[in-house]
Design a protein around this motif. Structure first.
Motif, mmCIF file in Angstrom:
data_model
loop_
_atom_site.group_PDB
_atom_site.id
_atom_site.type_symbol
_atom_site.label_atom_id
_atom_site.label_comp_id
_atom_site.label_asym_id
_atom_site.label_seq_id
_atom_site.Cartn_x
_atom_site.Cartn_y
_atom_site.Cartn_z
ATOM 1 N N ASP A 1 0.705 -0.953 -0.031
ATOM 2 C CA ASP A 1 -0.091 0.107 0.086
ATOM 3 C C ASP A 1 0.851 1.331 -0.004
ATOM 4 O O ASP A 1 2.122 1.165 0.090
ATOM 5 C CB ASP A 1 -1.184 -0.007 1.114
ATOM 6 C CG ASP A 1 -0.326 0.146 2.706
ATOM 7 O OD1 ASP A 1 0.802 0.637 2.652
ATOM 8 O OD2 ASP A 1 -0.925 -0.565 3.385
ATOM 9 N N PHE B 1 1.722 11.544 -2.829
ATOM 10 C CA PHE B 1 0.299 11.205 -3.726
ATOM 11 C C PHE B 1 0.263 12.121 -4.679
ATOM 12 O O PHE B 1 -0.453 11.960 -5.659
ATOM 13 C CB PHE B 1 -0.639 11.168 -2.550
ATOM 14 C CG PHE B 1 -1.268 10.236 -1.969
ATOM 15 C CD1 PHE B 1 -2.076 9.462 -2.406
ATOM 16 C CD2 PHE B 1 -0.632 9.666 -0.710
ATOM 17 C CE1 PHE B 1 -2.374 8.134 -1.861
ATOM 18 C CE2 PHE B 1 -1.056 8.466 -0.041
ATOM 19 C CZ PHE B 1 -1.943 7.793 -0.774
ATOM 20 N N ASP C 1 -1.658 6.610 -7.377
ATOM 21 C CA ASP C 1 -1.938 5.092 -7.073
ATOM 22 C C ASP C 1 -0.930 4.281 -7.106
ATOM 23 O O ASP C 1 -0.019 4.620 -7.653
ATOM 24 C CB ASP C 1 -3.288 4.637 -7.619
ATOM 25 C CG ASP C 1 -2.918 4.746 -9.239
ATOM 26 O OD1 ASP C 1 -1.864 4.559 -9.698
ATOM 27 O OD2 ASP C 1 -4.087 5.106 -10.055
ATOM 28 N N ARG C 2 -1.050 3.079 -6.673
ATOM 29 C CA ARG C 2 -0.300 1.964 -6.683
ATOM 30 C C ARG C 2 0.210 1.558 -8.005
ATOM 31 O O ARG C 2 1.348 1.362 -8.364
ATOM 32 C CB ARG C 2 -0.858 0.636 -6.136
ATOM 33 C CG ARG C 2 0.004 -0.523 -5.816
ATOM 34 C CD ARG C 2 -0.790 -1.484 -5.071
ATOM 35 N NE ARG C 2 -0.561 -2.864 -5.284
ATOM 36 C CZ ARG C 2 -0.687 -3.487 -6.480
ATOM 37 N NH1 ARG C 2 -1.170 -2.587 -7.338
ATOM 38 N NH2 ARG C 2 -0.719 -4.749 -6.517
#
Length: 196
Positions: A35, A51, A56-57
Motif C-alpha cells: 500500500d 500522492f 495510486d499503486r
C-alpha cells in the motif's frame, strides 16, 4: 550502454529514485499488494509528495519498472553476433532477479489492462536497442532475407521470461548458448565459398 538515460541530480530525481527503490524493494520481497503508506515509510518521502506525483499503486509500479528496466545494459557494436550473445547472457541474468520474477508474475496475473500495457511499454525502448545489431546485420546481408528482427528479439525476451517463471534453475550459460545457437541457425545467412 543503457537503453534509457536519466539525468542525474536534482531534488525531483532524488525523490523519484527513492520512491522507485522503495517500490522495487517491496516487489522484490514478494509484496505485490503493497500500500501507499509502506512506500512512504520505506522511501522517507512525504505522503503529500508521494500522492501528488503518484496517485495510486499502479503509477508507483510503472515508475519502479521504468527505473528497473533502465538497469539492463545492452551493448551495440559492429559485431552483431557478439552483441547478441552478450546481450542474451545479460538478459538471462537480469530476468532471473527476484524483482524481475515478481514483475513477470504481476504481468501474467493482473487483470488491469492499463497496468499490463504500462509494463509492456516500459520494455519497448529496451527491445528497440536490443534489436539494433540485428537490423544492421540484416541490412548488411548477414541474416536471411526477410528475417523479422523484431520478432526474433520478442522471442528471446518471451522465452527467457517464461523460462524464468517455470524453471529458473535451468537459466545458466549452457541454456543461453543453446538458445543462441538455435536462433543463429534460423536467421544467419550461410556463406557459400565458391569452388575454384
Amino acid at each position: 550502454m543503457s537503453a534509457i538515460k536519466r539525468r542525474p541530480g536534482g531534488r525531483t530525481e532524488r525523490i523519484r529514485q527513492a520512491v522507485a527503490t522503495a517500490v522495487l524493494e517491496l516487489i522484490g520481497r514478494g509484496r505485490l499488494d503493497f500500500d501507499m503508506q509502506e512506500v512512504v515509510t520505506l522511501s522517507g518521502i512525504g505522503r503529500s509528495t508521494l500522492f501528488r506525483r503518484w496517485p495510486d499503486r499502479d503509477a508507483l509500479i510503472v515508475e519502479a519498472l521504468s527505473e528497473h528496466v533502465s538497469q539492463l545494459q545492452i551493448v551495440t557494436s559492429r559485431d552483431w553476433e557478439r552483441d547478441l550473445a552478450t546481450n542474451m547472457h545479460g538478459l538471462c541474468r537480469f530476468v532471473a532477479r527476484p524483482i524481475e520474477l515478481a514483475l513477470n508474475k504481476l504481468l501474467v496475473t493482473t487483470h488491469n489492462a492499463a497496468l499490463k500495457k504500462a509494463i509492456i511499454d516500459a520494455w519497448l525502448p529496451i527491445l528497440r536497442v536490443f534489436e539494433q545489431p540485428l537490423r544492421h546485420a540484416l541490412r548488411s546481408g548477414e541474416l536471411i532475407d526477410g528475417t523479422d528482427t523484431r520478432q526474433v528479439v520478442r522471442f528471446i525476451f518471451a522465452e527467457m521470461a517464461f523460462r524464468s517463471m517455470i524453471d529458473p534453475a535451468s537459466m545458466d550459460e549452457k541454456y543461453v548458448d543453446g538458445l543462441l545457437r538455435l536462433i543463429l541457425q534460423g536467421i544467419k545467412q550461410e556463406r557459400h565459398s565458391s569452388a575454384r
